[in-house]
Write a protein that holds these residues in place. Sequence first.
Motif, PDB file in Angstrom:
ATOM      1  N   THR A 244       0.835  -1.212   0.000  1.00  0.00           N
ATOM      2  CA  THR A 244       0.000   0.000   0.000  1.00  0.00           C
ATOM      3  C   THR A 244       0.860   1.249   0.000  1.00  0.00           C
ATOM      4  OG1 THR A 244      -1.841  -1.081   1.147  1.00  0.00           O
ATOM      5  CG2 THR A 244      -1.706   1.322   1.326  1.00  0.00           C
TER       6      THR A 244
ATOM      7  N   LYS B  38     -10.513   7.483  -0.376  1.00  0.00           N
ATOM      8  CA  LYS B  38     -10.008   6.360   0.398  1.00  0.00           C
ATOM      9  C   LYS B  38      -9.970   6.746   1.876  1.00  0.00           C
ATOM     10  CE  LYS B  38      -6.696   4.797  -3.152  1.00  0.00           C
ATOM     11  NZ  LYS B  38      -5.242   4.650  -3.431  1.00  0.00           N
TER      12      LYS B  38
ATOM     13  N   SER C 110      -5.720   3.729   4.019  1.00  0.00           N
ATOM     14  CA  SER C 110      -5.604   3.043   2.723  1.00  0.00           C
ATOM     15  C   SER C 110      -4.623   3.772   1.812  1.00  0.00           C
ATOM     16  CB  SER C 110      -6.965   2.942   2.042  1.00  0.00           C
ATOM     17  OG  SER C 110      -7.827   2.104   2.778  1.00  0.00           O
TER      18      SER C 110
ATOM     19  N   LYS D 134     -15.298   7.843  -4.528  1.00  0.00           N
ATOM     20  CA  LYS D 134     -15.255   8.257  -3.120  1.00  0.00           C
ATOM     21  C   LYS D 134     -13.817   8.232  -2.608  1.00  0.00           C
ATOM     22  CE  LYS D 134     -16.382   3.569  -1.530  1.00  0.00           C
ATOM     23  NZ  LYS D 134     -17.305   2.765  -0.713  1.00  0.00           N
TER      24      LYS D 134
ATOM     25  N   THR E 136     -10.644   6.053  -4.500  1.00  0.00           N
ATOM     26  CA  THR E 136     -10.720   4.657  -4.895  1.00  0.00           C
ATOM     27  C   THR E 136     -10.505   4.525  -6.395  1.00  0.00           C
ATOM     28  OG1 THR E 136     -13.118   4.795  -5.200  1.00  0.00           O
ATOM     29  CG2 THR E 136     -12.326   4.145  -3.019  1.00  0.00           C
ATOM     30  N   SER E 137     -10.295   3.309  -6.845  1.00  0.00           N
ATOM     31  CA  SER E 137     -10.016   3.084  -8.273  1.00  0.00           C
ATOM     32  C   SER E 137     -11.167   3.536  -9.152  1.00  0.00           C
ATOM     33  CB  SER E 137      -9.708   1.599  -8.522  1.00  0.00           C
ATOM     34  OG  SER E 137     -10.791   0.790  -8.084  1.00  0.00           O
ATOM     35  N   GLU E 138     -12.409   3.473  -8.613  1.00  0.00           N
ATOM     36  CA  GLU E 138     -13.563   3.946  -9.387  1.00  0.00           C
ATOM     37  C   GLU E 138     -13.627   5.474  -9.408  1.00  0.00           C
ATOM     38  OE1 GLU E 138     -13.763   1.870  -6.815  1.00  0.00           O
ATOM     39  OE2 GLU E 138     -14.182  -0.049  -7.780  1.00  0.00           O
TER      40      GLU E 138
END
Length: 336
Positions: free
Chosen positions: A171, A208, A212, A206, A201-203
Amino acid sequence: GSDDINHRMLSRARRLFTAALETPGGLKIQTIHAFCERILQLFPVEAGLAPGFQVLESRQSKQLLREARDRVLRVAQGDESSVFASALEIVTRHTHSDSFDALLERVLSKRQGLKDAIAQHGSIEGIGQELKFQLGIDPQQNVETLKHEFLKFNRTTIERAIPILSASLVTNQETANHLAALLKASDGVQAELLYRRIYFTSEGEKPKKVTSVITAKLLKAHQWIEDWLSLEYSRSLNLIGQIDDFTRIEATCALLTLADAMISKFESEKKLRGAHDFDDLILKTRDLLVDKSSAQWVLFKLDRGIEHVLVDEAQDTSLAQWEIVSALTSEFFSGT
């Protein structure tokens, strides 16, 4: 007791039902659209309409609106220099092909709301300015200046943190790689993309969790990294949030530009046919009973012609419909 009350209510209901059945000519019950059509046919001059005007059935209205929509889209697709082409490019950038038609249909179904908003704010650009105000966006800011803010990171702190992150868990290594790329970013566009990769996030939908981005164990071991990350996390979310708000406003105004053109075409076609749809019936009747100088005279002529008003599905009743109901029933309680 309750049984006695129920018996009295049942008896009264039976008497009312019998009275309804025996009413000469039967009860005159109309939907609000049928009532509005009748009122406008009775007072066409007062309503500013041509006597004997045509009322479009729902199917005809939808077909006419669909033709107007297709006409604007053809212009947008055939003339790349047109404002419609630019608007269409922006809208399709943010929607899937299978949802585009549904999105347009929802906007066009609220066409009176759009016309009212444009009238209130002067233009679609005015609507955009109001949206910026409501979202608390600095009028001096724009997307380019906000993206440039991403380049104002603490280079020294990042250079110091990268070796520590690179020697840690996966990470942290991924964050270190993005930070190394950030040091080489030549403009705000590249920097924004990297910030999104680090903090979202990867999308990209939203943020992290902080842990993370960099693991809790490493943050605990290096307080200065935790302090730096806390500041950068807040800064990045604030900048990205403002950019996303700008993007939403741009897309909204582009969609409204297309919808406004389609509605204008639709209204022009109705005018050529001397026709009005169900929405027009409501609005013209509202104007006749509320805004026109002849409103009191029309209401006087209707006096005693209406004894009951039933509002069904009240939550779906539009403001214009409520205004009609209010005008019609205002005299019900006068003198009481």
